[in-house]
Design a protein around this motif. Structure first.
Motif, PDB file in Angstrom:
ATOM      1  N   LEU A 201     -21.878 -18.125  49.791  1.00 24.64           N
ATOM      2  CA  LEU A 201     -20.975 -18.948  49.685  1.00 24.64           C
ATOM      3  C   LEU A 201     -20.469 -19.265  48.381  1.00 24.64           C
ATOM      4  O   LEU A 201     -19.191 -19.431  48.306  1.00 24.64           O
ATOM      5  CB  LEU A 201     -21.528 -20.353  50.211  1.00 24.64           C
ATOM      6  N   LEU A 202     -20.941 -18.713  47.146  1.00 20.88           N
ATOM      7  CA  LEU A 202     -20.331 -18.936  45.962  1.00 20.88           C
ATOM      8  C   LEU A 202     -19.456 -17.899  45.496  1.00 20.88           C
ATOM      9  O   LEU A 202     -18.411 -17.868  45.285  1.00 20.88           O
ATOM     10  CB  LEU A 202     -21.594 -19.031  45.068  1.00 20.88           C
ATOM     11  N   CYS A 203     -19.796 -16.685  46.275  1.00 23.78           N
ATOM     12  CA  CYS A 203     -19.070 -15.457  46.249  1.00 23.78           C
ATOM     13  C   CYS A 203     -17.752 -15.663  47.119  1.00 23.78           C
ATOM     14  O   CYS A 203     -16.595 -15.258  46.567  1.00 23.78           O
ATOM     15  CB  CYS A 203     -19.597 -14.087  46.485  1.00 23.78           C
ATOM     16  N   ASN A 204     -17.874 -16.338  48.372  1.00 27.68           N
ATOM     17  CA  ASN A 204     -16.667 -16.521  49.070  1.00 27.68           C
ATOM     18  C   ASN A 204     -15.652 -17.426  48.405  1.00 27.68           C
ATOM     19  O   ASN A 204     -14.659 -17.356  48.609  1.00 27.68           O
ATOM     20  CB  ASN A 204     -17.295 -17.049  50.149  1.00 27.68           C
ATOM     21  N   ALA A 205     -16.409 -18.526  47.705  1.00 27.08           N
ATOM     22  CA  ALA A 205     -15.432 -19.561  46.959  1.00 27.08           C
ATOM     23  C   ALA A 205     -14.789 -19.248  45.806  1.00 27.08           C
ATOM     24  O   ALA A 205     -13.415 -19.444  45.321  1.00 27.08           O
ATOM     25  CB  ALA A 205     -16.145 -20.645  46.652  1.00 27.08           C
ATOM     26  N   GLY A 206     -15.334 -18.349  44.967  1.00 23.38           N
ATOM     27  CA  GLY A 206     -14.821 -17.866  43.527  1.00 23.38           C
ATOM     28  C   GLY A 206     -13.660 -16.837  43.656  1.00 23.38           C
ATOM     29  O   GLY A 206     -13.811 -16.047  44.611  1.00 23.38           O
ATOM     30  N   THR A 207     -12.866 -16.907  42.856  1.00 18.86           N
ATOM     31  CA  THR A 207     -11.822 -15.788  42.596  1.00 18.86           C
ATOM     32  C   THR A 207     -11.983 -15.663  40.869  1.00 18.86           C
ATOM     33  O   THR A 207     -12.532 -16.254  40.432  1.00 18.86           O
ATOM     34  CB  THR A 207     -10.365 -16.467  42.625  1.00 18.86           C
ATOM     35  N   PHE A 208     -11.164 -14.364  40.740  1.00 16.38           N
ATOM     36  CA  PHE A 208     -11.326 -14.013  39.311  1.00 16.38           C
ATOM     37  C   PHE A 208     -10.404 -15.094  38.340  1.00 16.38           C
ATOM     38  O   PHE A 208     -10.589 -14.951  37.043  1.00 16.38           O
ATOM     39  CB  PHE A 208     -10.715 -12.746  39.136  1.00 16.38           C
ATOM     40  N   LYS A 266     -21.686  -7.881  34.897  1.00 14.16           N
ATOM     41  CA  LYS A 266     -21.912  -6.469  35.112  1.00 14.16           C
ATOM     42  C   LYS A 266     -21.256  -6.288  36.635  1.00 14.16           C
ATOM     43  O   LYS A 266     -20.809  -4.959  37.066  1.00 14.16           O
ATOM     44  CB  LYS A 266     -23.186  -6.145  35.230  1.00 14.16           C
ATOM     45  N   LYS A 267     -21.648  -6.929  37.746  1.00 13.42           N
ATOM     46  CA  LYS A 267     -21.288  -6.691  39.034  1.00 13.42           C
ATOM     47  C   LYS A 267     -19.989  -7.065  39.318  1.00 13.42           C
ATOM     48  O   LYS A 267     -19.533  -7.002  40.488  1.00 13.42           O
ATOM     49  CB  LYS A 267     -22.482  -7.322  39.991  1.00 13.42           C
ATOM     50  N   LYS A 268     -19.157  -7.782  38.429  1.00 20.10           N
ATOM     51  CA  LYS A 268     -18.039  -8.362  38.622  1.00 20.10           C
ATOM     52  C   LYS A 268     -17.814  -9.510  39.789  1.00 20.10           C
ATOM     53  O   LYS A 268     -17.027  -9.374  40.391  1.00 20.10           O
ATOM     54  CB  LYS A 268     -16.764  -7.265  38.795  1.00 20.10           C
ATOM     55  N   TYR A 269     -18.664 -10.336  39.761  1.00 24.77           N
ATOM     56  CA  TYR A 269     -18.824 -11.407  40.766  1.00 24.77           C
ATOM     57  C   TYR A 269     -17.997 -12.553  40.212  1.00 24.77           C
ATOM     58  O   TYR A 269     -18.022 -12.938  39.021  1.00 24.77           O
ATOM     59  CB  TYR A 269     -20.270 -11.709  41.165  1.00 24.77           C
ATOM     60  N   PRO A 270     -17.302 -13.063  41.167  1.00 25.24           N
ATOM     61  CA  PRO A 270     -16.339 -14.156  40.784  1.00 25.24           C
ATOM     62  C   PRO A 270     -17.042 -15.609  40.172  1.00 25.24           C
ATOM     63  O   PRO A 270     -16.877 -16.581  40.984  1.00 25.24           O
ATOM     64  CB  PRO A 270     -15.328 -14.449  41.649  1.00 25.24           C
ATOM     65  N   ILE A 271     -18.173 -15.681  39.785  1.00 26.42           N
ATOM     66  CA  ILE A 271     -19.154 -16.652  39.480  1.00 26.42           C
ATOM     67  C   ILE A 271     -19.550 -16.873  38.117  1.00 26.42           C
ATOM     68  O   ILE A 271     -19.642 -16.000  37.555  1.00 26.42           O
ATOM     69  CB  ILE A 271     -20.544 -16.699  40.445  1.00 26.42           C
ATOM     70  N   LYS A 272     -19.349 -18.114  37.741  1.00 32.26           N
ATOM     71  CA  LYS A 272     -19.920 -18.373  36.310  1.00 32.26           C
ATOM     72  C   LYS A 272     -21.044 -19.547  36.326  1.00 32.26           C
ATOM     73  O   LYS A 272     -20.994 -20.309  37.117  1.00 32.26           O
ATOM     74  CB  LYS A 272     -18.821 -19.092  35.546  1.00 32.26           C
ATOM     75  N   ILE A 273     -22.056 -19.356  35.434  1.00 34.67           N
ATOM     76  CA  ILE A 273     -23.231 -20.272  35.326  1.00 34.67           C
ATOM     77  C   ILE A 273     -23.400 -20.682  33.827  1.00 34.67           C
ATOM     78  O   ILE A 273     -23.223 -20.114  32.871  1.00 34.67           O
ATOM     79  CB  ILE A 273     -24.608 -19.378  35.906  1.00 34.67           C
ATOM     80  N   TYR A 274     -23.725 -21.996  34.012  1.00 35.02           N
ATOM     81  CA  TYR A 274     -24.012 -22.872  32.497  1.00 35.02           C
ATOM     82  C   TYR A 274     -25.000 -23.570  32.759  1.00 35.02           C
ATOM     83  O   TYR A 274     -25.756 -23.920  33.748  1.00 35.02           O
ATOM     84  CB  TYR A 274     -22.547 -23.751  32.487  1.00 35.02           C
ATOM     85  N   ALA A 275     -25.645 -23.695  31.583  1.00 38.29           N
ATOM     86  CA  ALA A 275     -26.634 -24.845  31.424  1.00 38.29           C
ATOM     87  C   ALA A 275     -26.165 -26.070  30.683  1.00 38.29           C
ATOM     88  O   ALA A 275     -25.373 -25.886  29.521  1.00 38.29           O
ATOM     89  CB  ALA A 275     -27.808 -24.354  30.615  1.00 38.29           C
ATOM     90  N   VAL A 276     -26.625 -27.242  31.124  1.00 32.72           N
ATOM     91  CA  VAL A 276     -26.195 -28.401  30.227  1.00 32.72           C
ATOM     92  C   VAL A 276     -27.373 -29.264  29.937  1.00 32.72           C
ATOM     93  O   VAL A 276     -28.439 -29.251  30.541  1.00 32.72           O
ATOM     94  CB  VAL A 276     -25.179 -29.100  31.128  1.00 32.72           C
ATOM     95  N   HIS A 277     -27.094 -29.876  28.720  1.00 31.89           N
ATOM     96  CA  HIS A 277     -28.179 -30.992  28.332  1.00 31.89           C
ATOM     97  C   HIS A 277     -27.430 -32.529  28.454  1.00 31.89           C
ATOM     98  O   HIS A 277     -26.333 -32.697  27.592  1.00 31.89           O
ATOM     99  CB  HIS A 277     -28.739 -31.005  26.876  1.00 31.89           C
ATOM    100  N   PRO A 278     -27.856 -33.297  29.504  1.00 33.56           N
ATOM    101  CA  PRO A 278     -27.092 -34.578  29.470  1.00 33.56           C
ATOM    102  C   PRO A 278     -27.305 -35.660  28.416  1.00 33.56           C
ATOM    103  O   PRO A 278     -26.405 -36.514  27.986  1.00 33.56           O
ATOM    104  CB  PRO A 278     -27.735 -35.194  30.706  1.00 33.56           C
ATOM    105  N   GLY A 279     -28.256 -35.174  27.461  1.00 32.67           N
ATOM    106  CA  GLY A 279     -28.324 -36.279  26.341  1.00 32.67           C
ATOM    107  C   GLY A 279     -29.779 -36.967  26.820  1.00 32.67           C
ATOM    108  O   GLY A 279     -30.470 -36.614  27.776  1.00 32.67           O
TER     109      GLY A 279
END
Length: 367
Positions: A201-208, A266-279
């Protein structure tokens, strides 16, 4: 002279007797505990001190960088977001802000009733945009995670934003139905599985131009973490080191973030992943700590849940972070991570362990 001498002599004898008695008691106590136990107790004191110093530092940074901790709420009509642990604390504030962006928000929480009450309060606060639905999700059960993911897949074709927010901290030792320490499962492993299952579903939603996004809500505690690959559950410890277990689970989130972003590229998937610290945020996450007994202190020095949610929402919806996948953010600023997170061998070991524990053959097996 004789009396004075006798008094000194008697005092000396008494001191010897008392000292010998105390030494005997100490020896008996020491003999009942192994050397390993005392080493662990010393280690626990050190990690507690490190947490206190880290917490003070992060409190100061939250104040110093408060001016950066802000986000716009761009219109995201038609976009779907999934928020785990979305019925309370930071999660509830994240849901509120995403609804302000006119998104369709799927709230995962243990009790449907709690989610409904949260949505009611959000609507009563004046937020009318977006749409919210609530699905049952207990992050301590991998079976429940699978059911939650399958419910989403039955009703949606795309997920534009996945926010892995649910978490617990410093809990007493507890083992989930899957046989793993509960902080490890709730904070990390359940989200690893959910991410894998929602990958189509993430791949379906993402574009470059507009990638789908995964946000792991981690913690500054990851800076104190190590991955205890030989004993993830800490079975071998005489007393359960809950602070180490928590830091381990939060470090795993950051390692996973770094590792998966490299694979996406590497796979050129249109998804980005991040980590956050809320404080350092005033929520019930601190219920197993002594600070919970000081509500006024928390009110004065800790962030509110709304302020704690800002970085997560900033990373979820703002265009300017589009090309910064794999990064770790605090107060909406990219921040350095524990060097262990960049170690390729550690990344590969964690991936292998996570696949083994979730009974997956590949992180992309659902694609």
């Amino acid at each position: 002279m004789t009396v004075s001498t006798l008094n000194r002599s008697e005092r000396r004898k008494m001191l010897i007797v008392y000292g010998s008695t105390l030494a005997l008691i100490a020896s008996i106590i020491a003999c009942t505990k192994s050397l390993k136990y005392w080493l662990e107790m010393g280690d626990e004191m050190i990690i507690s001190l490190k947490y206190q110093l880290l917490g003070m530092k992060e409190n100061i940074m939250d104040i110093v960088r408060a001016k950066y901790n802000k986000t716009d709420f761009p219109c995201k009509t038609g976009c779907v977001a999934v928020v785990t642990g979305g019925s309370r604390g930071i999660g509830a504030s994240v849901v509120k802000m995403l609804l302000q962006c006119d998104m369709n928000v799927i709230i995962g929480c243990r009790k449907i009733k709690n989610g409904e009450e949260t949505v009611k309060q959000i609507r009563e606060s004046g937020v009318t945009g977006g749409n919210a639905v609530i699905y049952e999700l207990d992050n301590s059960s991998l079976g429940c995670v699978k059911k939650f993911a399958n419910n989403i897949k039955e009703n949606y074709e795309k997920v534009h934003v996945l926010i892995n927010n649910a978490g617990i901290m410093f809990t007493p030792y507890g083992e989930t139905s899957d046989g793993f320490e509960q902080q490890w499962v709730v904070n990390y492993l359940s989200h690893f599985l959910l991410t894998a299952m929602l990958m189509p579903l993430l791949c379906n939603a993402g574009t470059f131009e507009n990638s789908a996004r995964i946000i792991n809500v981690s913690s500054c505690a990851h800076l104190l973490g190590v991955i205890n690959f030989d004993d993830i559950n800490y079975y071998k410890s005489k007393s359960f080191p809950t602070k180490k277990a928590y830091a381990q689970s939060k470090l795993a989130q950051v390692i996973f973030t770094r590792m998966l972003q490299q694979i996406f590229e590497k796979k050129k998937y249109p998804i980005k992943i991040y980590a956050v610290h809320p404080g350092i945020v005033n929520t019930d996450l601190f219920e197993h700590t002594s600070i919970q007994k000081l509500p006024l202190f928390k009110d004065i020095f800790f962030k509110s849940p709304d302020k704690g949610a800002i970085t997560t929402v900033y990373v979820a919806v703002n265009k300017e972070v589009e090309n910064r996948g794999g990064s770790y953010f605090s107060n909406c600023l990219e921040t350095a991570v524990n060097p262990i997170a960049n170690d390729v061998v550690t990344q590969e070991k964690l991936l292998h362990l996570s696949l083994e524990q979730t009974l997956l053959t590949d992180i992309f097996q659902y694609l």
